[in-house]
Motif scaffolding. Sequence first.
Motif, short mmCIF file in Angstrom:
data_model
loop_
_atom_site.label_atom_id
_atom_site.label_comp_id
_atom_site.label_asym_id
_atom_site.label_seq_id
_atom_site.Cartn_x
_atom_site.Cartn_y
_atom_site.Cartn_z
N UNK A 23 0.70 -1.16 -0.05
CA UNK A 23 -0.02 0.06 -0.13
C UNK A 23 0.98 1.15 0.04
N UNK A 24 0.39 2.27 -0.39
CA UNK A 24 1.06 3.52 -0.49
C UNK A 24 0.06 4.77 0.05
N UNK A 43 -8.18 1.72 -0.20
CA UNK A 43 -8.17 0.58 0.55
C UNK A 43 -7.97 0.78 2.04
N UNK A 44 -9.09 1.06 2.78
CA UNK A 44 -8.87 1.52 4.13
C UNK A 44 -7.88 2.59 4.46
N UNK A 45 -7.98 3.67 3.53
CA UNK A 45 -7.06 4.81 3.54
C UNK A 45 -5.65 4.64 2.81
N UNK A 46 -5.57 3.80 2.19
CA UNK A 46 -4.24 3.65 1.37
C UNK A 46 -4.65 3.28 0.10
N UNK A 47 -3.56 3.41 -0.94
CA UNK A 47 -3.91 2.95 -2.16
C UNK A 47 -3.05 1.57 -2.35
N UNK A 48 -3.69 0.75 -3.16
CA UNK A 48 -3.19 -0.71 -3.15
C UNK A 48 -2.12 -0.51 -4.48
N UNK A 49 -1.07 -1.10 -4.05
CA UNK A 49 -0.01 -1.03 -5.16
C UNK A 49 0.68 -2.47 -5.45
N UNK A 69 2.28 -0.91 -10.40
CA UNK A 69 1.01 -0.64 -10.72
C UNK A 69 0.31 -0.39 -9.53
N UNK A 70 -1.04 0.57 -9.87
CA UNK A 70 -1.77 1.08 -8.72
C UNK A 70 -3.12 0.64 -9.09
N UNK A 76 -14.12 8.43 -8.53
CA UNK A 76 -13.96 8.28 -6.91
C UNK A 76 -14.86 7.60 -6.25
N UNK A 77 -14.28 6.59 -5.59
CA UNK A 77 -15.21 5.72 -4.45
C UNK A 77 -15.76 4.43 -5.22
N UNK A 78 -15.35 4.39 -6.47
CA UNK A 78 -16.01 3.20 -7.42
C UNK A 78 -15.23 1.90 -6.92
#
Length: 126
Positions: A23-24, A43-49, A69-70, A76-78
């Motif tokens: 995550x990032x 993803x619970x306040x983080x970006x999945x990478x 990759x991200x 937004x929110x989709x």
Amino acid sequence: MKPPDVTYIATIAPVREVILAGSADLATWRQRLAAVGLFPHDDDGRAAVTISAIAGRFRGLPFREVSVGVTVSDRDGGPPDAIYLAEAFNSSRPLAWAERTFFRTPYQLAEIRLSERPPVTIEMSV
């Protein structure tokens, strides 16, 4: 395993691969992806990478590749529906050039070392 209705431009086999999931910072990726009209999956306040590293041969040419990759959505929110290729590196000058030129991907030339055996290592220098 690929779905039966998908056609790939190239299939590379055999290949050695390491994939790291993490995550990032979500705000950083929101800002970076705004320019291309995409949204990082929250993803619970983080970006999945993901960071993927492979070693293989394409038409007899040995190469190594690292990609970042991200997980994204087109709203937004989709729900997450794609992975955006944020950065990519290839150890082969001709393959990095072909990726940039023909597919408009963000490939750069880099020196890459990979070991998929524990302890897993990915080393890269641009």
